[in-house]
Design an enzyme around this catalytic site. Sequence first.
Site, short mmCIF file in Angstrom:
data_model
loop_
_atom_site.label_atom_id
_atom_site.label_comp_id
_atom_site.label_asym_id
_atom_site.label_seq_id
_atom_site.Cartn_x
_atom_site.Cartn_y
_atom_site.Cartn_z
N ASP A 1 0.85 -1.19 0.00
CA ASP A 1 0.00 0.00 0.00
C ASP A 1 0.89 1.24 0.00
O ASP A 1 1.78 1.37 -0.84
CB ASP A 1 -0.96 -0.05 1.20
CG ASP A 1 -1.95 1.11 1.24
OD1 ASP A 1 -2.92 1.09 0.47
OD2 ASP A 1 -1.72 2.04 2.03
N HIS B 1 -6.98 -6.22 -1.30
CA HIS B 1 -5.90 -5.27 -1.05
C HIS B 1 -4.97 -5.69 0.08
O HIS B 1 -3.77 -5.41 0.03
CB HIS B 1 -6.50 -3.90 -0.71
CG HIS B 1 -5.46 -2.84 -0.53
ND1 HIS B 1 -4.62 -2.44 -1.54
CD2 HIS B 1 -5.11 -2.10 0.56
CE1 HIS B 1 -3.81 -1.49 -1.10
NE2 HIS B 1 -4.09 -1.27 0.17
#
Length: 319
Positions: free
Chosen positions: A98, A298
Amino acid sequence: MQTRHIQTDGLNQQILEAGAGPLVLLIHGFPELGISWRAQVAALAAAGFHAVAPDMRGYGGTDKPVEAADYSILQLVGDMVDLVRALGETSCVVVGHDWGAPVAWHCALTRPDLFRAVFGLSVPFQPRRPKGPPTAAMAAISKRLGLGDLYISRFQAADAHQAFDADPATALRKMFHAYDGATPDGRQSTGFIPEGQSFISTVPDDATLPPWMSETHFAEYVAAFSAGGFRGPLDWYRNLDRNWAATAFLQDARIRIPAAFMVGERDPVRNYSGQHEAGLKDWAPDLRMQVVVPGAGHWIQQERPDAVNRLLLEFLASL
């Protein structure tokens, strides 16, 4: 596996670590902590590496500077350079997920003498845009698509963190739900926020924790963000234009060290950064691995720890 504090230049960093051997640095993203890498710390230690996962600047047990300008990409890279030195090492492999991925990519760009390889998760390397600062480009894209503001644009507001601070548990539960691979279509976040809504209100109130996250693990996040707040983490986003201005010297620079990238097939971040996946080999000529994990979202190192561990160790073995 232990947690301790280590003093670097001007910053007291909390780290999670285990093992002895070549150093592997694991950089988390938003809204996470060093504990998001527990599975990787354990696997790396068992394979003969010294695995270190810090709480990044503004997060968890690490210091939280009060000025937004103190969260630029160059300072975040500097924190990692200082951490490697404070650990008594002269080189390491850097892994980022991320927001930690851009930090890792910039570690590779700016200090290839120190960071000997880079492994990015979920967010591919995004070269500096020569046409101008990124927030203006994001606003133009949002206007053209008519889907509302990209959440990154909303995060630019000086008070954007207050909605998260008001109820950290709800904010965290909704974020983990909205970006998880097990969340059905239609309930995942698109990344865009319609007028009159907030990031939190776009996620259904009955959002549940992802299958991989226990209540005990979630409580660790809630405790950390209840104590430390979201101001520092959102200040990372508020530095996007400042980062662009400060990195003109990196315009058109390539990543010359060995690199790898993996992303979840159902990662919503691909809606707005996925276009950079196709050209990754152009910007990282020694790209040795690029993998899309079927069904994953994610939070890939926690959703698919076995796959991440296997590919990470395979990459390390190739160096």
